[in-house]
Design a protein around this motif. Sequence first.
Motif, PDB file in Angstrom:
ATOM      1  N   THR A 143       0.851  -1.397  -0.054  1.00  0.00           N
ATOM      2  CA  THR A 143       0.082   0.049  -0.155  1.00  0.00           C
ATOM      3  C   THR A 143       0.770   1.311  -0.058  1.00  0.00           C
ATOM      4  N   THR A 144       0.046   2.638  -0.164  1.00  0.00           N
ATOM      5  CA  THR A 144       1.026   3.547  -0.441  1.00  0.00           C
ATOM      6  C   THR A 144       1.792   4.153   0.939  1.00  0.00           C
ATOM      7  N   SER A 145       1.424   3.299   2.019  1.00  0.00           N
ATOM      8  CA  SER A 145       2.166   3.646   3.371  1.00  0.00           C
ATOM      9  C   SER A 145       3.302   2.880   3.479  1.00  0.00           C
ATOM     10  N   ASP A 146       3.419   1.829   2.868  1.00  0.00           N
ATOM     11  CA  ASP A 146       4.418   0.945   3.166  1.00  0.00           C
ATOM     12  C   ASP A 146       5.780   1.660   2.674  1.00  0.00           C
ATOM     13  N   LEU A 147       7.009   1.187   3.676  1.00  0.00           N
ATOM     14  CA  LEU A 147       7.950   1.927   3.575  1.00  0.00           C
ATOM     15  C   LEU A 147       8.840   1.406   2.044  1.00  0.00           C
ATOM     16  N   GLU A 148       8.759   0.154   1.775  1.00  0.00           N
ATOM     17  CA  GLU A 148       9.627  -0.090   0.591  1.00  0.00           C
ATOM     18  C   GLU A 148       9.135   0.513  -0.733  1.00  0.00           C
ATOM     19  N   VAL A 149       7.939   1.258  -0.682  1.00  0.00           N
ATOM     20  CA  VAL A 149       7.414   2.049  -1.889  1.00  0.00           C
ATOM     21  C   VAL A 149       7.293   3.323  -1.769  1.00  0.00           C
ATOM     22  N   GLN A 150       8.245   3.852  -0.819  1.00  0.00           N
ATOM     23  CA  GLN A 150       8.128   5.352  -0.690  1.00  0.00           C
ATOM     24  C   GLN A 150       8.978   6.023  -1.513  1.00  0.00           C
ATOM     25  N   PRO A 151       9.063   7.371  -1.941  1.00  0.00           N
ATOM     26  CA  PRO A 151       9.860   7.894  -2.783  1.00  0.00           C
ATOM     27  C   PRO A 151      11.467   7.739  -2.537  1.00  0.00           C
ATOM     28  N   GLY A 152      11.897   7.296  -3.767  1.00  0.00           N
ATOM     29  CA  GLY A 152      13.683   7.223  -3.406  1.00  0.00           C
ATOM     30  C   GLY A 152      13.821   5.521  -3.317  1.00  0.00           C
ATOM     31  N   ASN A 153      12.615   4.985  -3.105  1.00  0.00           N
ATOM     32  CA  ASN A 153      13.054   3.418  -2.947  1.00  0.00           C
ATOM     33  C   ASN A 153      12.470   2.567  -4.297  1.00  0.00           C
ATOM     34  N   LEU A 154      12.266   3.169  -5.354  1.00  0.00           N
ATOM     35  CA  LEU A 154      11.578   2.732  -6.500  1.00  0.00           C
ATOM     36  C   LEU A 154      12.384   3.177  -7.948  1.00  0.00           C
ATOM     37  N   ASP A 200     -10.796   3.886 -15.187  1.00  0.00           N
ATOM     38  CA  ASP A 200     -12.028   4.745 -15.653  1.00  0.00           C
ATOM     39  C   ASP A 200     -11.471   6.157 -16.163  1.00  0.00           C
ATOM     40  N   PRO A 201     -11.621   6.787 -17.254  1.00  0.00           N
ATOM     41  CA  PRO A 201     -11.379   8.217 -17.424  1.00  0.00           C
ATOM     42  C   PRO A 201     -12.185   9.123 -16.525  1.00  0.00           C
ATOM     43  N   HIS A 202     -13.296   8.776 -16.103  1.00  0.00           N
ATOM     44  CA  HIS A 202     -13.951   9.642 -15.316  1.00  0.00           C
ATOM     45  C   HIS A 202     -13.770   9.249 -13.609  1.00  0.00           C
ATOM     46  N   ALA A 203     -12.959   8.489 -13.332  1.00  0.00           N
ATOM     47  CA  ALA A 203     -12.458   8.093 -12.001  1.00  0.00           C
ATOM     48  C   ALA A 203     -12.165   9.325 -11.341  1.00  0.00           C
ATOM     49  N   LYS A 204     -12.322   9.241  -9.886  1.00  0.00           N
ATOM     50  CA  LYS A 204     -11.548  10.580  -9.337  1.00  0.00           C
ATOM     51  C   LYS A 204     -10.849  10.081  -8.099  1.00  0.00           C
ATOM     52  N   PHE A 205      -9.643  10.715  -7.783  1.00  0.00           N
ATOM     53  CA  PHE A 205      -8.691  10.346  -6.864  1.00  0.00           C
ATOM     54  C   PHE A 205      -8.549  11.447  -5.821  1.00  0.00           C
ATOM     55  N   GLU A 245      -0.821  12.415  -4.293  1.00  0.00           N
ATOM     56  CA  GLU A 245       0.593  12.783  -3.579  1.00  0.00           C
ATOM     57  C   GLU A 245       1.572  11.881  -3.663  1.00  0.00           C
ATOM     58  N   PHE A 246       1.008  10.738  -3.447  1.00  0.00           N
ATOM     59  CA  PHE A 246       1.977   9.498  -3.364  1.00  0.00           C
ATOM     60  C   PHE A 246       2.844   9.491  -4.848  1.00  0.00           C
ATOM     61  N   LEU A 247       1.956   9.823  -5.827  1.00  0.00           N
ATOM     62  CA  LEU A 247       2.712   9.246  -7.176  1.00  0.00           C
ATOM     63  C   LEU A 247       3.362  10.752  -7.577  1.00  0.00           C
ATOM     64  N   LYS A 248       3.046  11.976  -7.121  1.00  0.00           N
ATOM     65  CA  LYS A 248       3.824  13.275  -7.279  1.00  0.00           C
ATOM     66  C   LYS A 248       5.061  13.274  -6.454  1.00  0.00           C
ATOM     67  N   GLY A 249       5.028  12.581  -5.226  1.00  0.00           N
ATOM     68  CA  GLY A 249       6.169  12.419  -4.648  1.00  0.00           C
ATOM     69  C   GLY A 249       7.257  11.785  -5.196  1.00  0.00           C
ATOM     70  N   HIS A 250       7.108  10.587  -6.054  1.00  0.00           N
ATOM     71  CA  HIS A 250       7.977   9.898  -6.814  1.00  0.00           C
ATOM     72  C   HIS A 250       8.424  10.671  -8.157  1.00  0.00           C
ATOM     73  N   ALA A 251       7.488  11.311  -8.754  1.00  0.00           N
ATOM     74  CA  ALA A 251       7.658  12.038  -9.796  1.00  0.00           C
ATOM     75  C   ALA A 251       8.721  13.136  -9.423  1.00  0.00           C
ATOM     76  N   ASP A 252       8.645  13.835  -8.115  1.00  0.00           N
ATOM     77  CA  ASP A 252       9.418  14.896  -7.995  1.00  0.00           C
ATOM     78  C   ASP A 252      10.712  14.463  -7.303  1.00  0.00           C
ATOM     79  N   TRP A 253      10.885  13.367  -6.906  1.00  0.00           N
ATOM     80  CA  TRP A 253      11.965  12.919  -5.936  1.00  0.00           C
ATOM     81  C   TRP A 253      13.275  12.937  -6.599  1.00  0.00           C
TER      82      TRP A 253
END
Length: 252
Positions: A80-91, A100-105, A111-119
Amino acid sequence: MAASLKELRIGLYVPKSVQLLDLSPIDLFAMLDPAYLSACDLPAPLVAQGMPSTIHIISITETGPYVDTTAKLDVRVTKTTSDLEVQPGNLDIILVPGPDPHAKFDEKTLEFLKGHADWRGKNGESTDILSICTGCFVLGYAGIFKGKKASGPRPLVPQLRKMFPETTWVEDKRWVHDGNIWSSGGVTNGQEMVAAYLREKFPGPVSNSVIAMADVGTKGIDYEHHSMFETVWWLWQIVKASTMGKSKWKRT
């Protein structure tokens, strides 16, 4: 890439139900593994050049132990997004298949994904984010595409331009690469994009062999037809369907 290449650390980010075919490019990374190459009875020199990987299937806690797909095939969540192994810098890589293109998040999911993109690591390392088909909506909502060029499903590009005007949407390419962000057009264009990614990031006999075995990476980055041609094609399908009415499928 984020770290040493002794082993690829890959995340498949599926916060909600996704298109099954959009998941398929993850297997191209798995095929780089020496164990897979050996199982295919490839010569020892090729096997020796293989790249082991750990692939995490990542979702949010609320999703539960499985994420469903368009073909009703459940995918087991391993982190899950809270697990240490998948935090920014670990992937090293995150693959984002299309929901679904209509899905909302919610913000936490984005923020989980943005953190990885910016790391960025101390030596300038980064995590590569690869979106497939409508995965571009997730990156768009997360603000990852701001000021960048991106690709998405061709029929949805006009909508994407309205929703995310700070992004330059490229509709004549199967995929677009801008910095550490890669994005593809619809569905199987993700396979073509990952093939190009392997050729660029891991050039050599193993990537070439995997791409050849999977029989992908042959379409090229440019679409064969102008977007106007595809618009006319879609309109024609709609006209044909409207003349058929509500009829049952028939085998031919």
